[in-house]
Design a protein around this motif. Sequence first.
Motif, PDB file in Angstrom:
ATOM      1  N   LYS A   1      41.495 -22.442 -20.891  1.00  0.00           N
ATOM      2  CA  LYS A   1      42.823 -22.557 -20.395  1.00  0.00           C
ATOM      3  C   LYS A   1      42.935 -23.878 -19.709  1.00  0.00           C
ATOM      4  O   LYS A   1      43.306 -24.801 -20.397  1.00  0.00           O
ATOM      5  N   ARG A   2      42.494 -24.040 -18.457  1.00  0.00           N
ATOM      6  CA  ARG A   2      42.630 -25.417 -18.046  1.00  0.00           C
ATOM      7  C   ARG A   2      41.817 -26.093 -19.094  1.00  0.00           C
ATOM      8  O   ARG A   2      40.665 -25.793 -19.289  1.00  0.00           O
ATOM      9  N   ARG A   3      42.374 -26.927 -19.909  1.00  0.00           N
ATOM     10  CA  ARG A   3      41.767 -27.373 -21.150  1.00  0.00           C
ATOM     11  C   ARG A   3      40.369 -27.899 -20.916  1.00  0.00           C
ATOM     12  O   ARG A   3      40.124 -28.591 -19.965  1.00  0.00           O
TER      13      ARG A   3
ATOM     14  N   ARG B   1      43.106 -19.503 -12.439  1.00  0.00           N
ATOM     15  CA  ARG B   1      43.907 -20.160 -13.462  1.00  0.00           C
ATOM     16  C   ARG B   1      43.025 -20.870 -14.472  1.00  0.00           C
ATOM     17  O   ARG B   1      43.457 -21.252 -15.529  1.00  0.00           O
ATOM     18  N   ARG B   2      41.776 -21.095 -14.119  1.00  0.00           N
ATOM     19  CA  ARG B   2      40.901 -21.932 -14.934  1.00  0.00           C
ATOM     20  C   ARG B   2      39.737 -21.101 -15.433  1.00  0.00           C
ATOM     21  O   ARG B   2      39.568 -19.957 -15.052  1.00  0.00           O
ATOM     22  N   PRO B   3      38.863 -21.687 -16.258  1.00  0.00           N
ATOM     23  CA  PRO B   3      37.711 -20.918 -16.724  1.00  0.00           C
ATOM     24  C   PRO B   3      36.903 -20.355 -15.562  1.00  0.00           C
ATOM     25  O   PRO B   3      36.767 -20.993 -14.518  1.00  0.00           O
TER      26      PRO B   3
ATOM     27  N   ASN C   1      45.343 -32.999 -10.640  1.00  0.00           N
ATOM     28  CA  ASN C   1      45.260 -34.097 -11.612  1.00  0.00           C
ATOM     29  C   ASN C   1      46.670 -34.445 -12.080  1.00  0.00           C
ATOM     30  O   ASN C   1      47.552 -33.592 -12.071  1.00  0.00           O
ATOM     31  N   PRO C   2      46.898 -35.703 -12.490  1.00  0.00           N
ATOM     32  CA  PRO C   2      48.266 -36.142 -12.768  1.00  0.00           C
ATOM     33  C   PRO C   2      48.917 -35.380 -13.920  1.00  0.00           C
ATOM     34  O   PRO C   2      48.338 -35.274 -15.011  1.00  0.00           O
ATOM     35  N   HIS C   3      50.122 -34.855 -13.674  1.00  0.00           N
ATOM     36  CA  HIS C   3      50.895 -34.080 -14.667  1.00  0.00           C
ATOM     37  C   HIS C   3      50.104 -32.902 -15.230  1.00  0.00           C
ATOM     38  O   HIS C   3      50.447 -32.372 -16.286  1.00  0.00           O
TER      39      HIS C   3
ATOM     40  N   GLY D   1      38.129 -38.441  -9.928  1.00  0.00           N
ATOM     41  CA  GLY D   1      37.516 -38.308  -8.596  1.00  0.00           C
ATOM     42  C   GLY D   1      37.765 -36.910  -8.047  1.00  0.00           C
ATOM     43  O   GLY D   1      36.872 -36.281  -7.465  1.00  0.00           O
ATOM     44  N   CYS D   2      38.994 -36.426  -8.239  1.00  0.00           N
ATOM     45  CA  CYS D   2      39.327 -35.070  -7.762  1.00  0.00           C
ATOM     46  C   CYS D   2      38.425 -34.049  -8.456  1.00  0.00           C
ATOM     47  O   CYS D   2      37.874 -33.139  -7.812  1.00  0.00           O
ATOM     48  N   PHE D   3      38.264 -34.208  -9.767  1.00  0.00           N
ATOM     49  CA  PHE D   3      37.386 -33.289 -10.517  1.00  0.00           C
ATOM     50  C   PHE D   3      35.988 -33.281  -9.883  1.00  0.00           C
ATOM     51  O   PHE D   3      35.394 -32.224  -9.644  1.00  0.00           O
TER      52      PHE D   3
ATOM     53  N   ARG E   1      43.815 -23.250  -3.708  1.00  0.00           N
ATOM     54  CA  ARG E   1      44.553 -24.514  -3.545  1.00  0.00           C
ATOM     55  C   ARG E   1      45.539 -24.698  -4.697  1.00  0.00           C
ATOM     56  O   ARG E   1      45.194 -24.497  -5.847  1.00  0.00           O
ATOM     57  N   THR E   2      46.766 -25.044  -4.355  1.00  0.00           N
ATOM     58  CA  THR E   2      47.708 -25.471  -5.398  1.00  0.00           C
ATOM     59  C   THR E   2      48.562 -26.578  -4.805  1.00  0.00           C
ATOM     60  O   THR E   2      48.635 -26.726  -3.582  1.00  0.00           O
ATOM     61  N   THR E   3      49.181 -27.331  -5.667  1.00  0.00           N
ATOM     62  CA  THR E   3      50.111 -28.342  -5.179  1.00  0.00           C
ATOM     63  C   THR E   3      51.423 -27.642  -4.865  1.00  0.00           C
ATOM     64  O   THR E   3      51.981 -26.969  -5.728  1.00  0.00           O
ATOM     65  N   ASN E   4      51.868 -27.782  -3.634  1.00  0.00           N
ATOM     66  CA  ASN E   4      53.066 -27.078  -3.172  1.00  0.00           C
ATOM     67  C   ASN E   4      54.181 -28.100  -2.952  1.00  0.00           C
ATOM     68  O   ASN E   4      54.032 -29.004  -2.152  1.00  0.00           O
ATOM     69  N   ARG E   5      55.253 -27.948  -3.703  1.00  0.00           N
ATOM     70  CA  ARG E   5      56.351 -28.921  -3.590  1.00  0.00           C
ATOM     71  C   ARG E   5      57.552 -28.353  -2.840  1.00  0.00           C
ATOM     72  O   ARG E   5      58.649 -28.883  -2.938  1.00  0.00           O
ATOM     73  N   LEU E   6      57.322 -27.249  -2.116  1.00  0.00           N
ATOM     74  CA  LEU E   6      58.412 -26.657  -1.341  1.00  0.00           C
ATOM     75  C   LEU E   6      58.787 -27.528  -0.148  1.00  0.00           C
ATOM     76  O   LEU E   6      57.958 -28.282   0.353  1.00  0.00           O
TER      77      LEU E   6
ATOM     78  N   SER F   1      50.751 -29.679   0.404  1.00  0.00           N
ATOM     79  CA  SER F   1      51.842 -30.360  -0.292  1.00  0.00           C
ATOM     80  C   SER F   1      51.382 -31.716  -0.819  1.00  0.00           C
ATOM     81  O   SER F   1      50.655 -32.413  -0.150  1.00  0.00           O
ATOM     82  N   THR F   2      51.816 -32.044  -2.029  1.00  0.00           N
ATOM     83  CA  THR F   2      51.445 -33.327  -2.616  1.00  0.00           C
ATOM     84  C   THR F   2      52.684 -34.017  -3.138  1.00  0.00           C
ATOM     85  O   THR F   2      53.502 -33.371  -3.760  1.00  0.00           O
ATOM     86  N   ARG F   3      52.805 -35.276  -2.887  1.00  0.00           N
ATOM     87  CA  ARG F   3      53.929 -35.975  -3.495  1.00  0.00           C
ATOM     88  C   ARG F   3      53.452 -37.263  -4.087  1.00  0.00           C
ATOM     89  O   ARG F   3      52.511 -37.838  -3.626  1.00  0.00           O
TER      90      ARG F   3
HETATM   91  C1  LIG Z   1      46.693 -38.864  -9.115  1.00  0.00           C
HETATM   92  C2  LIG Z   1      47.667 -37.723  -8.991  1.00  0.00           C
HETATM   93  C3  LIG Z   1      49.046 -37.997  -9.030  1.00  0.00           C
HETATM   94  C4  LIG Z   1      49.960 -36.952  -8.881  1.00  0.00           C
HETATM   95  N1  LIG Z   1      51.303 -37.261  -8.879  1.00  0.00           N
HETATM   96  C5  LIG Z   1      52.195 -36.276  -8.631  1.00  0.00           C
HETATM   97  C6  LIG Z   1      53.581 -36.594  -8.501  1.00  0.00           C
HETATM   98  O1  LIG Z   1      53.995 -37.756  -8.605  1.00  0.00           O
HETATM   99  N2  LIG Z   1      54.444 -35.583  -8.251  1.00  0.00           N
HETATM  100  C7  LIG Z   1      54.012 -34.292  -8.117  1.00  0.00           C
HETATM  101  O2  LIG Z   1      54.850 -33.409  -7.888  1.00  0.00           O
HETATM  102  N3  LIG Z   1      52.705 -33.957  -8.243  1.00  0.00           N
HETATM  103  C8  LIG Z   1      51.794 -34.921  -8.477  1.00  0.00           C
HETATM  104  N4  LIG Z   1      50.459 -34.603  -8.572  1.00  0.00           N
HETATM  105  C9  LIG Z   1      50.035 -33.200  -8.503  1.00  0.00           C
HETATM  106  C10 LIG Z   1      49.779 -32.650  -9.914  1.00  0.00           C
HETATM  107  O3  LIG Z   1      50.986 -32.491 -10.630  1.00  0.00           O
HETATM  108  C11 LIG Z   1      49.048 -31.315  -9.808  1.00  0.00           C
HETATM  109  O4  LIG Z   1      47.790 -31.563  -9.232  1.00  0.00           O
HETATM  110  C12 LIG Z   1      48.846 -30.677 -11.174  1.00  0.00           C
HETATM  111  O5  LIG Z   1      50.088 -30.287 -11.720  1.00  0.00           O
HETATM  112  C13 LIG Z   1      47.930 -29.458 -11.106  1.00  0.00           C
HETATM  113  O6  LIG Z   1      48.487 -28.514 -10.221  1.00  0.00           O
HETATM  114  P1  LIG Z   1      47.654 -27.998  -8.970  1.00  0.00           P
HETATM  115  O7  LIG Z   1      47.392 -29.159  -8.065  1.00  0.00           O
HETATM  116  O8  LIG Z   1      48.555 -26.979  -8.343  1.00  0.00           O
HETATM  117  O9  LIG Z   1      46.368 -27.416  -9.499  1.00  0.00           O
HETATM  118  C14 LIG Z   1      49.514 -35.616  -8.725  1.00  0.00           C
HETATM  119  C15 LIG Z   1      48.124 -35.356  -8.699  1.00  0.00           C
HETATM  120  C16 LIG Z   1      47.218 -36.408  -8.818  1.00  0.00           C
HETATM  121  C17 LIG Z   1      45.747 -36.105  -8.758  1.00  0.00           C
END
Ligand SMILES: Cc1cc2nc3c(=O)[nH]c(=O)nc-3n(C[C@H](O)[C@H](O)[C@H](O)COP(=O)(O)O)c2cc1C
Length: 326
Positions: free
Chosen positions: A2-4, A35-37, A58-60, A100-102, A159-164, A324-326
Amino acid sequence: MKRRTFIFQTGTLITTAMLAQCNTSVGTKTPYTIRRPNPNDFKAPALKAIALGMNAPNPHNTQAWKFQLHSDTTFTLYIDESRLLPATDPTTRQIHIGCGCFLSVMQAGISVYGYTPQIHLLPEGEYLVDQTGKFPVAHVSLISTEPITDPLAEAILTRTTNRLAYQNYTLSLDEFKSILLKTKAKYSTIKLINDSTVADHLSWLYEGMVIESTTYKTYDESRIWFRENDYRIEQLRDGINLSGARTTGFKKWLAEKILKGLNEKDWHNSSAINQYLSSYEKKVKSSKAVVHLITDTNTQLNWIQAGMDYARFQLAASLHNIISTR
Ligand SMILES: Cc1cc2nc3c(=O)[nH]c(=O)nc-3n(C[C@H](O)[C@H](O)[C@H](O)COP(=O)(O)O)c2cc1C
């Protein structure tokens, strides 16, 4: 897978798609589905380590990683050049950060199984953009040790990326210091910006998103990697989706209807983009603080190293419920 997934085995390529078949719940100890193996599905420590690393941000969510397995305890990490973001990440800086994150998530996770990874970054040196995927990012040897669990391992599966939007939340200096202590950053200076300049930083983040969304080729890359409903998320286990933005209930249902088929014309419709940007602006501008990871130079090595520190910071923040990550 799943996570490829994605492994070459002594010359033979195994793809991320293979590991992703193995994602199940992690067993009786964890109440949530991973969510992953599942690392417990693999006997070889190297495969356990890879499965754990695949939980990294990881990006996108392209999970553009591939692996060459040399033995049960050694492997080489490459970037999967078939999953790059040429418009959004033309220099490959973001995916090197993702590598690096990996590595950090893998390192924290495999400690639970009694292994300490020796990581040799860029063992054949830096390389050009068009050589991505052909040169190794890191060589990893897992050394058997007494199980000394890295405290950050606890946050890997939650852990997840939270955009709330933040709701009345202010990060105290003590809390920030405590996150820093847990992070143990090795390669970068982590700087907290929580003074009167925060508003400027948030405006720059918003302006960046305006550029990304109104530039056809970058916004279209998000369309390509967008998984518009639960079926596509389950099927592909990669990319970005509405749940990542915590869009739920009626809003999610409506958005799924509108996004059905991800028609290029609808995706780039200016009123849809404006609506998205207005929601994004509210969320970004609800932040009370911003963190910068600063390295002395801006090389390929620094990108990977900054990713290593960033993933540890995100895991530590997750332990504090700030994710939260932006
Ligand atoms: C280098 C890098 C850049 C990222 N850029 C964005 C971004 O611009 N916008 C965003 O919403 N999330 C961004 N993220 C978060 C990723 O979308 C997110 O890590 C990915 O979808 C996996 O989801 P998870 O973190 O919940 O496992 C980024 C993550 C990394 C490592």
